[in-house]
Design a protein around this motif. Structure first.
Motif, PDB file in Angstrom:
ATOM      1  N   ALA A 199      50.445  37.166  50.632  1.00  0.00           N
ATOM      2  CA  ALA A 199      50.172  37.573  52.018  1.00  0.00           C
ATOM      3  C   ALA A 199      48.972  38.504  52.129  1.00  0.00           C
ATOM      4  O   ALA A 199      48.210  38.424  53.096  1.00  0.00           O
ATOM      5  CB  ALA A 199      51.406  38.237  52.624  1.00  0.00           C
ATOM      6  N   HIS A 200      48.775  39.375  51.131  1.00  0.00           N
ATOM      7  CA  HIS A 200      47.641  40.309  51.185  1.00  0.00           C
ATOM      8  C   HIS A 200      46.309  39.624  50.899  1.00  0.00           C
ATOM      9  O   HIS A 200      45.254  40.188  51.196  1.00  0.00           O
ATOM     10  CB  HIS A 200      47.837  41.463  50.196  1.00  0.00           C
ATOM     11  N   LEU A 201      46.365  38.423  50.343  1.00  0.00           N
ATOM     12  CA  LEU A 201      45.152  37.625  50.159  1.00  0.00           C
ATOM     13  C   LEU A 201      44.886  36.742  51.369  1.00  0.00           C
ATOM     14  O   LEU A 201      43.742  36.573  51.777  1.00  0.00           O
ATOM     15  CB  LEU A 201      45.285  36.733  48.919  1.00  0.00           C
ATOM     16  N   VAL A 202      45.940  36.182  51.911  1.00  0.00           N
ATOM     17  CA  VAL A 202      45.802  35.298  53.074  1.00  0.00           C
ATOM     18  C   VAL A 202      45.256  36.085  54.258  1.00  0.00           C
ATOM     19  O   VAL A 202      44.369  35.626  54.978  1.00  0.00           O
ATOM     20  CB  VAL A 202      47.154  34.629  53.420  1.00  0.00           C
TER      21      VAL A 202
ATOM     22  N   ARG B 117      43.714  31.403  56.907  1.00  0.00           N
ATOM     23  CA  ARG B 117      44.254  30.267  57.667  1.00  0.00           C
ATOM     24  C   ARG B 117      43.317  29.839  58.785  1.00  0.00           C
ATOM     25  O   ARG B 117      43.554  28.837  59.454  1.00  0.00           O
ATOM     26  CB  ARG B 117      45.620  30.641  58.246  1.00  0.00           C
ATOM     27  N   GLN B 118      42.252  30.607  58.998  1.00  0.00           N
ATOM     28  CA  GLN B 118      41.332  30.333  60.097  1.00  0.00           C
ATOM     29  C   GLN B 118      39.925  30.074  59.580  1.00  0.00           C
ATOM     30  O   GLN B 118      39.589  30.401  58.443  1.00  0.00           O
ATOM     31  CB  GLN B 118      41.311  31.519  61.059  1.00  0.00           C
TER      32      GLN B 118
ATOM     33  N   VAL C 154      39.730  32.358  44.582  1.00  0.00           N
ATOM     34  CA  VAL C 154      40.416  31.631  43.486  1.00  0.00           C
ATOM     35  C   VAL C 154      41.865  32.062  43.357  1.00  0.00           C
ATOM     36  O   VAL C 154      42.668  31.366  42.733  1.00  0.00           O
ATOM     37  CB  VAL C 154      39.699  31.758  42.110  1.00  0.00           C
ATOM     38  N   SER C 155      42.222  33.181  43.985  1.00  0.00           N
ATOM     39  CA  SER C 155      43.597  33.688  43.885  1.00  0.00           C
ATOM     40  C   SER C 155      44.492  33.229  45.022  1.00  0.00           C
ATOM     41  O   SER C 155      45.699  33.449  44.985  1.00  0.00           O
ATOM     42  CB  SER C 155      43.569  35.217  43.821  1.00  0.00           C
ATOM     43  N   LEU C 156      43.923  32.609  46.036  1.00  0.00           N
ATOM     44  CA  LEU C 156      44.734  32.128  47.166  1.00  0.00           C
ATOM     45  C   LEU C 156      45.655  31.014  46.749  1.00  0.00           C
ATOM     46  O   LEU C 156      45.383  30.191  45.954  1.00  0.00           O
ATOM     47  CB  LEU C 156      43.830  31.645  48.305  1.00  0.00           C
TER      48      LEU C 156
END
Length: 137
Positions: free
Chosen positions: A70-73, A114-115, A135-137
């Motif tokens: 979530a902190h990456l998204v 997401r956008q 690369v971490s998503l």
């Protein structure tokens, strides 16, 4: 000006150089978005060091590995710019100084993965931060 007398902490930003960096950052973002429209993110290989960057990112920033990333998204710009965030990222980035070309060049990244890229969904980060997050998503 010799590099020996150059003090980056007191350097002035030259408007033409800033414009050139901004153009490059926008071109990079457009290219990346074009790729995302054609290829699933998991299938993309951004560097030859993607696996190393991923492992290092997860160990240096364990908060990124929580709650379905979530902190990456949804990036927290305030945390990225905080004294603690800056210190952690500075240490992270220096590891790639000799490993990743243009590791400290500016890049645009979406604050909400997401956008699409947009005026309210884009911040400026270094190239290695961009790689680490993407690369971490």
């Amino acid at each position: 000006m010799s590099t020996q007398s150059f003090d980056p902490n007191n350097a002035q930003n030259l408007i033409e150089i800033e414009k050139q960096f901004a153009v490059k950052a926008v071109e990079h973002a457009q290219t990346y978005w074009n790729l995302l429209e054609k290829v699933t993110p998991r299938a993309l290989k951004l560097t030859k060091l993607d696996d190393e960057i991923y492992e290092h990112t997860m160990s240096a920033f364990p908060e990124f590995n929580e709650e379905n990333h979530a902190h990456l998204v949804k990036l927290d710009e305030d945390w990225l710019k905080s004294d603690i965030g800056k210190k952690k990222w500075r240490e992270f980035c220096q590891v790639y100084e000799k490993k990743v070309k243009d590791y400290n060049f500016g890049s645009l990244i979406r604050t909400d993965a997401r956008q699409e890229y947009g005026e309210t969904n884009t911040i400026f980060v270094t190239r290695i931060q961009f790689y680490a997050i993407e690369v971490s998503l």
